[in-house]
Design a protein around this motif. Sequence first.
Motif, PDB file in Angstrom:
ATOM      1  N   ASN A 140      -8.720  -4.133   8.149  1.00  0.00           N
ATOM      2  CA  ASN A 140     -10.026  -3.494   8.346  1.00  0.00           C
ATOM      3  C   ASN A 140     -10.541  -2.997   6.829  1.00  0.00           C
ATOM      4  OD1 ASN A 140     -10.328  -2.979  10.795  1.00  0.00           O
ATOM      5  ND2 ASN A 140      -8.598  -1.865  11.217  1.00  0.00           N
ATOM      6  N   LYS A 141     -10.012  -2.846   6.043  1.00  0.00           N
ATOM      7  CA  LYS A 141     -10.349  -2.514   4.464  1.00  0.00           C
ATOM      8  C   LYS A 141     -11.141  -3.819   4.089  1.00  0.00           C
ATOM      9  CE  LYS A 141      -8.669  -1.709  -0.023  1.00  0.00           C
ATOM     10  NZ  LYS A 141      -7.527  -1.868  -0.916  1.00  0.00           N
ATOM     11  N   ARG A 142     -10.380  -5.007   4.089  1.00  0.00           N
ATOM     12  CA  ARG A 142     -11.228  -6.238   3.692  1.00  0.00           C
ATOM     13  C   ARG A 142     -12.260  -6.488   4.457  1.00  0.00           C
ATOM     14  NH1 ARG A 142      -7.736  -9.310  -0.262  1.00  0.00           N
ATOM     15  NH2 ARG A 142      -6.101  -7.825  -0.830  1.00  0.00           N
TER      16      ARG A 142
ATOM     17  N   SER B 128     -14.380  -4.349   5.764  1.00  0.00           N
ATOM     18  CA  SER B 128     -15.281  -3.295   5.371  1.00  0.00           C
ATOM     19  C   SER B 128     -15.970  -3.621   4.047  1.00  0.00           C
ATOM     20  CB  SER B 128     -14.918  -1.931   5.561  1.00  0.00           C
ATOM     21  OG  SER B 128     -14.055  -1.719   4.634  1.00  0.00           O
ATOM     22  N   GLU B 129     -15.191  -4.345   3.204  1.00  0.00           N
ATOM     23  CA  GLU B 129     -15.707  -4.720   1.732  1.00  0.00           C
ATOM     24  C   GLU B 129     -16.669  -5.741   1.894  1.00  0.00           C
ATOM     25  OE1 GLU B 129     -11.947  -5.367  -0.227  1.00  0.00           O
ATOM     26  OE2 GLU B 129     -11.699  -3.157  -0.613  1.00  0.00           O
TER      27      GLU B 129
ATOM     28  N   HIS C  47      -4.249  -8.104  -6.354  1.00  0.00           N
ATOM     29  CA  HIS C  47      -4.614  -7.217  -5.070  1.00  0.00           C
ATOM     30  C   HIS C  47      -4.236  -7.678  -3.895  1.00  0.00           C
ATOM     31  CE1 HIS C  47      -6.435  -4.347  -8.113  1.00  0.00           C
ATOM     32  NE2 HIS C  47      -7.214  -5.300  -8.594  1.00  0.00           N
TER      33      HIS C  47
ATOM     34  N   SER D 279       0.881  -1.196   0.122  1.00  0.00           N
ATOM     35  CA  SER D 279      -0.089   0.096  -0.006  1.00  0.00           C
ATOM     36  C   SER D 279       0.894   1.288   0.006  1.00  0.00           C
ATOM     37  CB  SER D 279      -0.774  -0.006   1.150  1.00  0.00           C
ATOM     38  OG  SER D 279      -0.172  -0.040   2.568  1.00  0.00           O
TER      39      SER D 279
ATOM     40  N   GLN E 233       0.076  -0.732   8.781  1.00  0.00           N
ATOM     41  CA  GLN E 233      -0.556  -0.856   7.328  1.00  0.00           C
ATOM     42  C   GLN E 233      -1.222  -2.375   7.236  1.00  0.00           C
ATOM     43  OE1 GLN E 233       3.610  -0.135   6.633  1.00  0.00           O
ATOM     44  NE2 GLN E 233       3.108   0.392   4.736  1.00  0.00           N
TER      45      GLN E 233
ATOM     46  N   ASN F  66      -2.924  -3.663   9.825  1.00  0.00           N
ATOM     47  CA  ASN F  66      -4.410  -3.459  10.210  1.00  0.00           C
ATOM     48  C   ASN F  66      -5.380  -2.805   9.566  1.00  0.00           C
ATOM     49  OD1 ASN F  66      -3.768  -4.862  12.582  1.00  0.00           O
ATOM     50  ND2 ASN F  66      -2.839  -3.031  13.797  1.00  0.00           N
ATOM     51  N   ARG F  67      -4.620  -1.795   8.713  1.00  0.00           N
ATOM     52  CA  ARG F  67      -5.360  -1.047   7.657  1.00  0.00           C
ATOM     53  C   ARG F  67      -5.802  -2.081   6.506  1.00  0.00           C
ATOM     54  NH1 ARG F  67      -1.282   3.915   6.418  1.00  0.00           N
ATOM     55  NH2 ARG F  67      -1.617   5.080   8.377  1.00  0.00           N
ATOM     56  N   GLU F  68      -5.166  -2.698   6.126  1.00  0.00           N
ATOM     57  CA  GLU F  68      -5.689  -3.663   5.066  1.00  0.00           C
ATOM     58  C   GLU F  68      -6.532  -4.458   5.371  1.00  0.00           C
ATOM     59  OE1 GLU F  68      -5.215  -5.138   0.956  1.00  0.00           O
ATOM     60  OE2 GLU F  68      -4.299  -3.448   1.849  1.00  0.00           O
TER      61      GLU F  68
END
Length: 592
Positions: free
Chosen positions: A425-427, A429-430, A478, A268, A419, A421-423
């Motif tokens: 959380n993003k997964r 939320s999707e 991705h 990222s 990063q 944890n960000r990734e």
Amino acid sequence: MMDMKVQSEMLEQFYKMIDKEYIYSVYQPIISLQDGQVMGYEALTRGPKDSPFHSPLAMFQFAEQQGELYMLEQLAREKAIKGSILEHPQQLLFINISSQVLYDPGFVPGKTLEILQKYGLRPSNVVFEITERSSIEDSSLAQKILEHYRKQGYRIAIDDAGAGYSSLQAIAELQPDFIKIDRSLIENIHKNKVKEYILETFVTFAHKMNISLIAEGIEHADELTKLTRLGVHYAQGYLLGKPNESPALVQDIHKMLIWQHRKVQGSSMTWSIGDLKTPVKVFDKKKLISEVVDYFKKNQEAVGAVIVDEEVPIGLMMRDRLFQQLTGQYAFSLFWNRTIDSIMDESPLIVDELMPVEEVSQMATSRAINHLYDLVIVTSNGKMGGVASIRTILESITNVRMESARVANPLTGLPGNLQINRELNKRISENKPFHVVYADLDYFKWFNDRFGFQKGDQLIQYTADIMQQSIAVCGTPHDFVGHVGGDDFIAISSTFSPKQLCQEIIRRFEQGVQMFYEDEEWEYVWDRSGNKVKSEGVTLSLSLVVCVCESPISLEHISQTAALLKKKAKAHQGSIYYFEKIGSSGLELESV
């Protein structure tokens, strides 16, 4: 030694072949390791089928023995240009030329240009590829001849680099635009650390000299993955496309290997140049210079414009350079009613929108001083996308480096916990299915104590590499690889085959870990608690958490599940994975 009669017959066949123009060209694609697109084609000459001259080696050796090499090469160049399969103006045609031909009295500069114009190509489309194996006897004369070609817009490649000492001498003396790395250095490079170190040196040297590297003879996906990781620019070989008379279609699986590696290298924290592109004024190549001048006069803030041919960028016109050309006493009357393609820069820096910003920066800042601040043209699927300025590129790199230095792992350069944890959380939320693979080395402390921290760091880096390589082979474009810390890693993937991904990680680890043991032998190792354990060495425990996302899940749920699986895996001797599905009503456990 062939007898006189056979030689006479061969000579008769040879002259007939030249006179009737029976030779033809096939074209092997050269693929960009930035975006998987076809950068150009190498033209390879073939003689008549079912004749002793069908093999190019036999044909050119015979021509050289008979003193007719120039005559054959002249026809080969014309056939290569005539049959050219270039699909757009930015693609390049690589034409082989023996160094002996440079000194041939019949070698007339300008003849190639006539042929190009006849078939609608430009010198900027052509790269003369000089084979290293044919030694350059008079380097000063060769430099003068090649410099003449460079001024016309041609580029130069040195072939077979790495096959002998003379390649280094040729590179130093001729300073080519491309270096083609010989197959002997590429073969099994993923298994040979010495070859890898040599190629790393080539890559560093090429960056400093603003030379592009082309790896030849690629036949295996593992070679392709390793070359991409090392930063080689282009590749060709049977894996990517065999010599053919029609344009190449690069297989999606090989494009994915290239794309995936570029993605996981910086995850990222890597920006692509497409993130920085901005709109720019575009002119068709046949627009009058007067119309372009009028645009710049009305738009004082515009620093440049891109020249296109049916949406494909072919040139650049910077404001300052345009007005400089119009300052002479007769310049206006001379240029006013000519078309813009007659004075545009024919060789601007053109990059695909998915190329990493750092690599574009290296290319841009390596340009000649008078082009240093030219706009960088950004394409999307080969068509005009926008431009990026040097200032924007350098500012973005500064921001990325500051952020990366703050949160990335200093040893592997992989994204750290912030990063990761960000990734995750993003997964979450999707709300789409994904998989998490936690990797942990067993008996790493024992290894570190026995072989030293330097070897320990190398083993950590190796584990990071095999995680990325496995994702490149079994994952999707991705996917994400991170370094939790110490000897713990994480991969986040949307692959349809998460079990196969785990098997690939274990296979690659087991395949290469032996090289770290320096041929030492032992029967027992010690775990972190100091207990004596019978083991052949360091192993790998994987926890695979399959997130189905049919019901809500959380970071804590993923972490707890992975911890339980890790405990089971570590209780088992040898490298192994356990998995569990979460986010669904069912529970499933399995190991291999």
